[in-house]
Design an enzyme around this catalytic site. Sequence first.
Site, PDB file in Angstrom:
ATOM      1  N   PRO A 161     -16.019  21.653   2.195  1.00  0.00           N
ATOM      2  CG  PRO A 161     -13.900  22.451   1.654  1.00  0.00           C
ATOM      3  CD  PRO A 161     -14.723  21.205   1.672  1.00  0.00           C
ATOM      4  CG  ASN A 162     -16.101  27.462   2.315  1.00  0.00           C
ATOM      5  OD1 ASN A 162     -16.188  27.985   3.422  1.00  0.00           O
ATOM      6  ND2 ASN A 162     -14.951  27.286   1.704  1.00  0.00           N
ATOM      7  NE  ARG A 208     -17.681  30.502  -0.688  1.00  0.00           N
ATOM      8  CZ  ARG A 208     -17.398  29.523  -1.532  1.00  0.00           C
ATOM      9  NH1 ARG A 208     -18.254  28.546  -1.735  1.00  0.00           N
ATOM     10  NH2 ARG A 208     -16.251  29.500  -2.161  1.00  0.00           N
ATOM     11  CE1 TYR A 251     -19.728  27.173  -5.911  1.00  0.00           C
ATOM     12  CE2 TYR A 251     -19.421  29.327  -4.907  1.00  0.00           C
ATOM     13  CZ  TYR A 251     -18.899  28.179  -5.460  1.00  0.00           C
ATOM     14  OH  TYR A 251     -17.543  28.030  -5.560  1.00  0.00           O
ATOM     15  CG  ASN A 309     -19.840  19.837  -4.112  1.00  0.00           C
ATOM     16  OD1 ASN A 309     -18.677  20.235  -4.185  1.00  0.00           O
ATOM     17  ND2 ASN A 309     -20.877  20.587  -4.430  1.00  0.00           N
ATOM     18  CB  ALA A 315     -11.598  24.454  -1.963  1.00  0.00           C
ATOM     19  CG  HIS A 332      -9.779  22.424  -7.123  1.00  0.00           C
ATOM     20  ND1 HIS A 332     -10.281  21.932  -8.316  1.00  0.00           N
ATOM     21  CD2 HIS A 332     -10.793  23.104  -6.531  1.00  0.00           C
ATOM     22  CE1 HIS A 332     -11.544  22.322  -8.437  1.00  0.00           C
ATOM     23  NE2 HIS A 332     -11.873  23.029  -7.378  1.00  0.00           N
ATOM     24  CG  ASP A 359      -3.833   8.611  -1.414  1.00  0.00           C
ATOM     25  OD1 ASP A 359      -3.799   8.532  -2.668  1.00  0.00           O
ATOM     26  OD2 ASP A 359      -2.853   8.968  -0.727  1.00  0.00           O
ATOM     27  CD  GLU A 394     -14.492  15.769  -9.151  1.00  0.00           C
ATOM     28  OE1 GLU A 394     -14.204  16.986  -9.230  1.00  0.00           O
ATOM     29  OE2 GLU A 394     -13.765  14.862  -9.598  1.00  0.00           O
ATOM     30  CG  HIS A 404     -17.429  20.166  -8.583  1.00  0.00           C
ATOM     31  ND1 HIS A 404     -16.824  20.449  -7.387  1.00  0.00           N
ATOM     32  CD2 HIS A 404     -16.714  19.162  -9.143  1.00  0.00           C
ATOM     33  CE1 HIS A 404     -15.782  19.661  -7.230  1.00  0.00           C
ATOM     34  NE2 HIS A 404     -15.703  18.855  -8.280  1.00  0.00           N
ATOM     35  CB  SER A 433     -19.605  26.450 -10.087  1.00  0.00           C
ATOM     36  OG  SER A 433     -18.389  25.931  -9.591  1.00  0.00           O
ATOM     37  NE  ARG A 440     -15.981  29.227  -9.973  1.00  0.00           N
ATOM     38  CZ  ARG A 440     -16.081  29.047  -8.669  1.00  0.00           C
ATOM     39  NH1 ARG A 440     -16.498  27.897  -8.173  1.00  0.00           N
ATOM     40  NH2 ARG A 440     -15.757  30.018  -7.834  1.00  0.00           N
ATOM     41  NE  ARG A 468     -12.785  28.323  -7.968  1.00  0.00           N
ATOM     42  CZ  ARG A 468     -12.889  28.250  -6.634  1.00  0.00           C
ATOM     43  NH1 ARG A 468     -13.012  27.076  -6.048  1.00  0.00           N
ATOM     44  NH2 ARG A 468     -12.871  29.345  -5.901  1.00  0.00           N
TER      45      ARG A 468
END
Length: 151
Positions: free
Chosen positions: A15-16, A23, A28, A79, A82, A85, A92, A103, A105, A107, A112, A116
């Site tokens: 998301p985002n 943003r 970012y 990535n 959100a 978290h 799963d 994984e 990210h 940032s 943060r 997070r």
Amino acid sequence: MSAAITKPIFVLNGPNLNLLGQRETGTYGSKTLSDVEAECRTFADGQSVSIDFRQSNHEGVLVDWMQEAHSGSSGIIINAGAYTHTSIALRDAISGIDPPVLELHVSNIHARESFRHTSMIVSACIGQICGLGTNGYPLAIQAMIDYLKTQ
């Protein structure tokens, strides 16, 4: 393509991330997700591997893609935004598939807000790259290639 890497590496974005470059550019950066995808494709081509680069704001779609990747990919870079978290469903899904998952990210999630600092998915992943900006994407692809070549 390397003999060990016969299927694409999925690069999944949550998301985002479609708002990269618009943003919170202080956090970012100014590159768009399209810019990142182009850089990833150029990098992967140089390594003679293919990638399947996707983005969704919907948790269930990401789970569906994980399940598709079970037989359709050599490895997955995610990535999860959100959902990192909050999503036991993504954790799963990662646990239920064979390809290794890394994984990623943009940032540094550990520097943060405290909410997070916890990743629901990292314990099911081979590792985590964070805090290197969008430069983390080609590094994640290289890390996945190196991991796959040792398997």
